[in-house]
Design an enzyme around this catalytic site. Structure first.
Site, PDB file in Angstrom:
ATOM      1  N   SER A 145      42.227  31.971  44.469  1.00  0.00           N
ATOM      2  CA  SER A 145      42.402  30.956  43.420  1.00  0.00           C
ATOM      3  C   SER A 145      42.938  29.698  44.102  1.00  0.00           C
ATOM      4  CB  SER A 145      43.423  31.446  42.391  1.00  0.00           C
ATOM      5  OG  SER A 145      43.831  30.380  41.543  1.00  0.00           O
ATOM      6  N   TYR A 158      51.828  34.997  40.239  1.00  0.00           N
ATOM      7  CA  TYR A 158      50.366  34.883  40.394  1.00  0.00           C
ATOM      8  C   TYR A 158      50.039  34.032  41.627  1.00  0.00           C
ATOM      9  CZ  TYR A 158      45.467  33.891  39.303  1.00  0.00           C
ATOM     10  OH  TYR A 158      44.085  33.780  39.370  1.00  0.00           O
TER      11      TYR A 158
HETATM   12  N1  LIG Z   1      39.851  32.312  35.140  1.00  0.00           N
HETATM   13  C1  LIG Z   1      40.363  31.483  36.036  1.00  0.00           C
HETATM   14  O1  LIG Z   1      40.686  30.315  35.737  1.00  0.00           O
HETATM   15  C2  LIG Z   1      40.530  31.917  37.468  1.00  0.00           C
HETATM   16  C3  LIG Z   1      40.838  30.928  38.410  1.00  0.00           C
HETATM   17  C4  LIG Z   1      41.006  31.296  39.739  1.00  0.00           C
HETATM   18  C5  LIG Z   1      40.858  32.604  40.119  1.00  0.00           C
HETATM   19  N2  LIG Z   1      40.566  33.558  39.177  1.00  0.00           N
HETATM   20  C6  LIG Z   1      40.445  34.936  39.664  1.00  0.00           C
HETATM   21  O2  LIG Z   1      39.128  35.400  39.422  1.00  0.00           O
HETATM   22  C7  LIG Z   1      39.149  36.813  39.190  1.00  0.00           C
HETATM   23  C8  LIG Z   1      38.452  37.110  37.878  1.00  0.00           C
HETATM   24  O3  LIG Z   1      39.146  36.420  36.846  1.00  0.00           O
HETATM   25  P1  LIG Z   1      38.576  36.216  35.363  1.00  0.00           P
HETATM   26  O4  LIG Z   1      39.028  34.891  34.935  1.00  0.00           O
HETATM   27  O5  LIG Z   1      37.149  36.583  35.328  1.00  0.00           O
HETATM   28  O6  LIG Z   1      39.445  37.318  34.604  1.00  0.00           O
HETATM   29  P2  LIG Z   1      39.187  38.123  33.235  1.00  0.00           P
HETATM   30  O7  LIG Z   1      38.088  37.508  32.458  1.00  0.00           O
HETATM   31  O8  LIG Z   1      40.533  38.261  32.619  1.00  0.00           O
HETATM   32  O9  LIG Z   1      38.676  39.540  33.771  1.00  0.00           O
HETATM   33  C9  LIG Z   1      39.545  40.300  34.561  1.00  0.00           C
HETATM   34  C10 LIG Z   1      38.755  41.417  35.195  1.00  0.00           C
HETATM   35  O10 LIG Z   1      39.651  42.175  36.028  1.00  0.00           O
HETATM   36  C11 LIG Z   1      39.564  43.542  35.652  1.00  0.00           C
HETATM   37  N3  LIG Z   1      40.826  44.257  35.843  1.00  0.00           N
HETATM   38  C12 LIG Z   1      42.023  44.024  35.269  1.00  0.00           C
HETATM   39  N4  LIG Z   1      42.916  44.962  35.658  1.00  0.00           N
HETATM   40  C13 LIG Z   1      42.251  45.801  36.488  1.00  0.00           C
HETATM   41  C14 LIG Z   1      42.590  46.965  37.198  1.00  0.00           C
HETATM   42  N5  LIG Z   1      43.813  47.507  37.125  1.00  0.00           N
HETATM   43  N6  LIG Z   1      41.650  47.572  37.962  1.00  0.00           N
HETATM   44  C15 LIG Z   1      40.399  47.069  38.030  1.00  0.00           C
HETATM   45  N7  LIG Z   1      39.993  45.991  37.361  1.00  0.00           N
HETATM   46  C16 LIG Z   1      40.910  45.349  36.602  1.00  0.00           C
HETATM   47  C17 LIG Z   1      39.160  43.525  34.182  1.00  0.00           C
HETATM   48  O11 LIG Z   1      38.595  44.778  33.861  1.00  0.00           O
HETATM   49  P3  LIG Z   1      38.689  45.394  32.344  1.00  0.00           P
HETATM   50  O12 LIG Z   1      37.752  44.603  31.495  1.00  0.00           O
HETATM   51  O13 LIG Z   1      38.286  46.806  32.514  1.00  0.00           O
HETATM   52  O14 LIG Z   1      40.115  45.228  31.910  1.00  0.00           O
HETATM   53  C18 LIG Z   1      38.165  42.376  34.175  1.00  0.00           C
HETATM   54  O15 LIG Z   1      36.905  42.806  34.599  1.00  0.00           O
HETATM   55  C19 LIG Z   1      40.627  37.218  39.209  1.00  0.00           C
HETATM   56  O16 LIG Z   1      40.963  37.698  40.495  1.00  0.00           O
HETATM   57  C20 LIG Z   1      41.341  35.904  38.937  1.00  0.00           C
HETATM   58  O17 LIG Z   1      42.650  35.911  39.441  1.00  0.00           O
HETATM   59  C21 LIG Z   1      40.382  33.240  37.861  1.00  0.00           C
END
Ligand SMILES: NC(=O)c1ccc[n+]([C@@H]2O[C@H](COP(=O)([O-])OP(=O)(O)OC[C@H]3O[C@@H](n4cnc5c(N)ncnc54)[C@H](OP(=O)(O)O)[C@@H]3O)[C@@H](O)[C@H]2O)c1
Length: 253
Positions: A145, A158
């Site tokens: 991130s 985070y």
């Molecule tokens: N959104 C942003 O602005 C942003 C920015 C920078 C980086 N990121 C990074 O990008 C990645 C994806 O983020 P997102 O925004 O797509 O998040 P999201 O929509 O909240 O989805 C989170 C994902 O992580 C999975 N997860 C949560 N706990 C888990 C566990 N214990 N074991 C395995 N899987 C687990 C969830 O699975 P379930 O559906 O089964 O719970 C879901 O598929 C993350 O690493 C996040 O930190 C996001």
């Protein structure tokens, strides 16, 4: 440049956190472009939608369960995939969680959970992948991130986990380069997923956040597919230990 450098046809790819958000967009994109994608959610219910998807019927999208908090979850899955394909071409550590909490209010359990999923989960998967593919080499993409590069309020732990993911990426890239492994990271800015619901729900917070982005919009999950495609393909064959920032210019300000 030959387009075949970007060929990902039949590459076996495992991606965690593929049930929703960024992981879902990437899993679908890679499968649409011919990869054999093992798309993991943490629970059977969260990946159920994949079973009725046309890419599943076509044999390119394979729903799997992987809770990255379990010590051996990645190792077991990697062995299963290797038993079918004789290899795992690429591991994408994308699963992640966040909280929006003042530093003094973060509960011990929430801190442990975030560190366990965002950092330890990715590290354990890297270890399992290296052990399984020691002879063949491999390719790891860690979803970091921009909050691993810059700070922000209400996200101290985070930010710490994502900074750790970036440093782990660099260290493993150096340690494993001689064994034919590449290890890179992608650093998204603010992406329109469940994770950013808290920001989107409050107009004043959303407006303040948009002011920090020169392109004046959040990323769509699909905005992360191009960088992932590049790192997953031979187009990036000489790239390791790097962080590709996809943030609409936020960290350029
Ligand atoms: N959104 C942003 O602005 C942003 C920015 C920078 C980086 N990121 C990074 O990008 C990645 C994806 O983020 P997102 O925004 O797509 O998040 P999201 O929509 O909240 O989805 C989170 C994902 O992580 C999975 N997860 C949560 N706990 C888990 C566990 N214990 N074991 C395995 N899987 C687990 C969830 O699975 P379930 O559906 O089964 O719970 C879901 O598929 C993350 O690493 C996040 O930190 C996001």
């Amino acid at each position: 440049m030959s387009t075949s450098l970007f060929d990902i046809n039949n590459k076996a790819i495992l991606i965690s956190g593929a049930s929703r958000g960024i992981g879902r967009a990437i899993a679908l994109y890679l499968a649409e472009n011919g990869a054999q994608v093992y798309a993991a959610g943490s629970r059977p219910e969260s990946i159920e939608w994949m079973r009725s998807h046309e890419l599943h019927a076509q044999g390119r999208l394979h729903p799997v369960v992987m809770d990255v908090r379990a010590d051996d979850s990645a190792a077991t899955l990697i062995e299963e995939i290797r038993s079918k394909h004789n290899r795992l071409d690429c591991l994408i550590n994308n699963a992640g969680v966040a909280t929006n909490t003042p530093a003094t209010g973060i509960k011990a359990d929430d801190m442990e959970n975030m560190i366990n999923i965002n950092f330890k989960g990715a590290f354990r998967a890297c270890q399992a992948y290296y052990r399984a593919q020691r002879k063949e080499g491999g390719n790891v993409i860690n979803m970091a991130s921009i909050l691993g590069l810059i700070g922000t309020p209400l996200a101290a732990v985070y930010c710490g986990t994502k900074g750790a993911v970036i440093q782990m990426t660099r260290a493993l890239a150096i340690e494993w380069a001689g064994s034919g492994f590449r290890v890179n990271a992608i650093a998204p800015g603010f992406v329109d997923t469940d994770m950013t619901d808290m920001i989107k729900k409050r107009q004043s917070v959303l407006e303040k956040m948009l002011e920090t982005i020169p392109m004046r919009r959040m990323a769509n999950p699909e905005d992360l597919c191009g960088a992932t495609h590049y790192l997953a393909s031979d187009a990036s064959a000489y790239v390791t230990g790097q962080v590709i920032v996809v943030d609409g210019g936020a960290t350029a300000m």
